[in-house]
Design a protein around this motif. Structure first.
Motif, PDB file in Angstrom:
ATOM      1  N   GLU A 194       0.826  -1.208   0.000  1.00 25.88           N
ATOM      2  CA  GLU A 194       0.000   0.000   0.000  1.00 25.88           C
ATOM      3  C   GLU A 194       0.860   1.257   0.000  1.00 25.88           C
ATOM      4  O   GLU A 194       0.612   2.195  -0.749  1.00 25.88           O
ATOM      5  CB  GLU A 194      -0.909   0.001   1.228  1.00 25.88           C
ATOM      6  N   ASN A 195       1.880   1.266   0.816  1.00 29.08           N
ATOM      7  CA  ASN A 195       2.755   2.438   0.887  1.00 29.08           C
ATOM      8  C   ASN A 195       3.562   2.614  -0.388  1.00 29.08           C
ATOM      9  O   ASN A 195       3.842   3.735  -0.788  1.00 29.08           O
ATOM     10  CB  ASN A 195       3.675   2.355   2.103  1.00 29.08           C
ATOM     11  N   ALA A 196       3.917   1.538  -1.042  1.00 28.27           N
ATOM     12  CA  ALA A 196       4.648   1.634  -2.304  1.00 28.27           C
ATOM     13  C   ALA A 196       3.744   2.199  -3.391  1.00 28.27           C
ATOM     14  O   ALA A 196       4.183   2.992  -4.222  1.00 28.27           O
ATOM     15  CB  ALA A 196       5.193   0.277  -2.719  1.00 28.27           C
ATOM     16  N   LEU A 197       2.464   1.805  -3.378  1.00 33.55           N
ATOM     17  CA  LEU A 197       1.518   2.300  -4.375  1.00 33.55           C
ATOM     18  C   LEU A 197       1.116   3.742  -4.109  1.00 33.55           C
ATOM     19  O   LEU A 197       0.886   4.512  -5.024  1.00 33.55           O
ATOM     20  CB  LEU A 197       0.254   1.433  -4.388  1.00 33.55           C
ATOM     21  N   ASP A 198       1.022   4.114  -2.835  1.00 29.29           N
ATOM     22  CA  ASP A 198       0.574   5.453  -2.465  1.00 29.29           C
ATOM     23  C   ASP A 198       1.669   6.498  -2.516  1.00 29.29           C
ATOM     24  O   ASP A 198       1.390   7.687  -2.422  1.00 29.29           O
ATOM     25  CB  ASP A 198      -0.025   5.457  -1.055  1.00 29.29           C
ATOM     26  N   ALA A 199       2.901   6.066  -2.644  1.00 26.99           N
ATOM     27  CA  ALA A 199       4.003   7.032  -2.644  1.00 26.99           C
ATOM     28  C   ALA A 199       3.871   7.946  -3.853  1.00 26.99           C
ATOM     29  O   ALA A 199       3.923   7.500  -4.993  1.00 26.99           O
ATOM     30  CB  ALA A 199       5.345   6.307  -2.673  1.00 26.99           C
ATOM     31  N   PRO A 200       3.691   9.260  -3.625  1.00 20.37           N
ATOM     32  CA  PRO A 200       3.536  10.174  -4.759  1.00 20.37           C
ATOM     33  C   PRO A 200       4.858  10.392  -5.473  1.00 20.37           C
ATOM     34  O   PRO A 200       5.915  10.400  -4.856  1.00 20.37           O
ATOM     35  CB  PRO A 200       3.050  11.471  -4.107  1.00 20.37           C
TER      36      PRO A 200
END
Length: 148
Positions: free
Chosen positions: A112-118
């Motif tokens: 999730e954090n990898a996908l959400d990283a802008p």
């Protein structure tokens, strides 16, 4: 291929064995290796294969990747993730099902954090930033009436 760091690997294995409260003989039997061979690994005299490391990891209930990193087989770039997994798997206060659930949650957070990283950090002047514009998100006919 990376050279094996057998001195540190042996010390690490010995410490993991002691934490698991296993004798050298018990670990050797559980891993399917000879007692003298395991002793030589712990003393840094032998270079175990990846298969032997995997057997030892299984017997110690730690991740094989942790031993691969210690042996210098795996790159240290993912060491934090590997160590986090190893700590979870080695925790005697939670059962196996809880460990697997915790690992699944950990992995989902990482994804999730990898996908959400802008790609570009959003600032207050960035268009489309919620709550930072004067224009309402809803059309005027859906807006509640103003009370003055």
């Amino acid at each position: 291929m990376a050279s094996l760091n057998v001195g540190n690997l042996g010390e690490y294995l010995r410490e993991q064995r002691r934490q698991a409260q296993l004798s050298l003989r018990q670990l050797a039997e559980a891993a399917g290796v000879s007692n003298p061979y395991l002793s030589q690994i712990e003393r840094g005299l032998r270079n175990p294969s990846a298969d032997i490391l995997q057997q030892l990891a299984k017997a110690l209930r730690i991740s094989a990747e942790t031993l691969y990193v210690q042996a210098g087989i795996l790159d240290e770039r993912d060491r934090d993730e590997v160590e986090t997994r190893a700590v979870i798997l080695a925790d005697p206060s939670i059962n196996e099902r809880q460990k697997q659930v915790l690992l699944q949650i950990y992995e989902s957070f990482r994804k999730e954090n990898a996908l959400d990283a802008p790609a570009v950090p959003a600032g207050p002047d960035t268009p489309g930033t919620p709550g930072m514009t004067d224009t309402p998100d809803k059309p005027a006919d859906e807006m509640p009436p103003k009370t003055d």
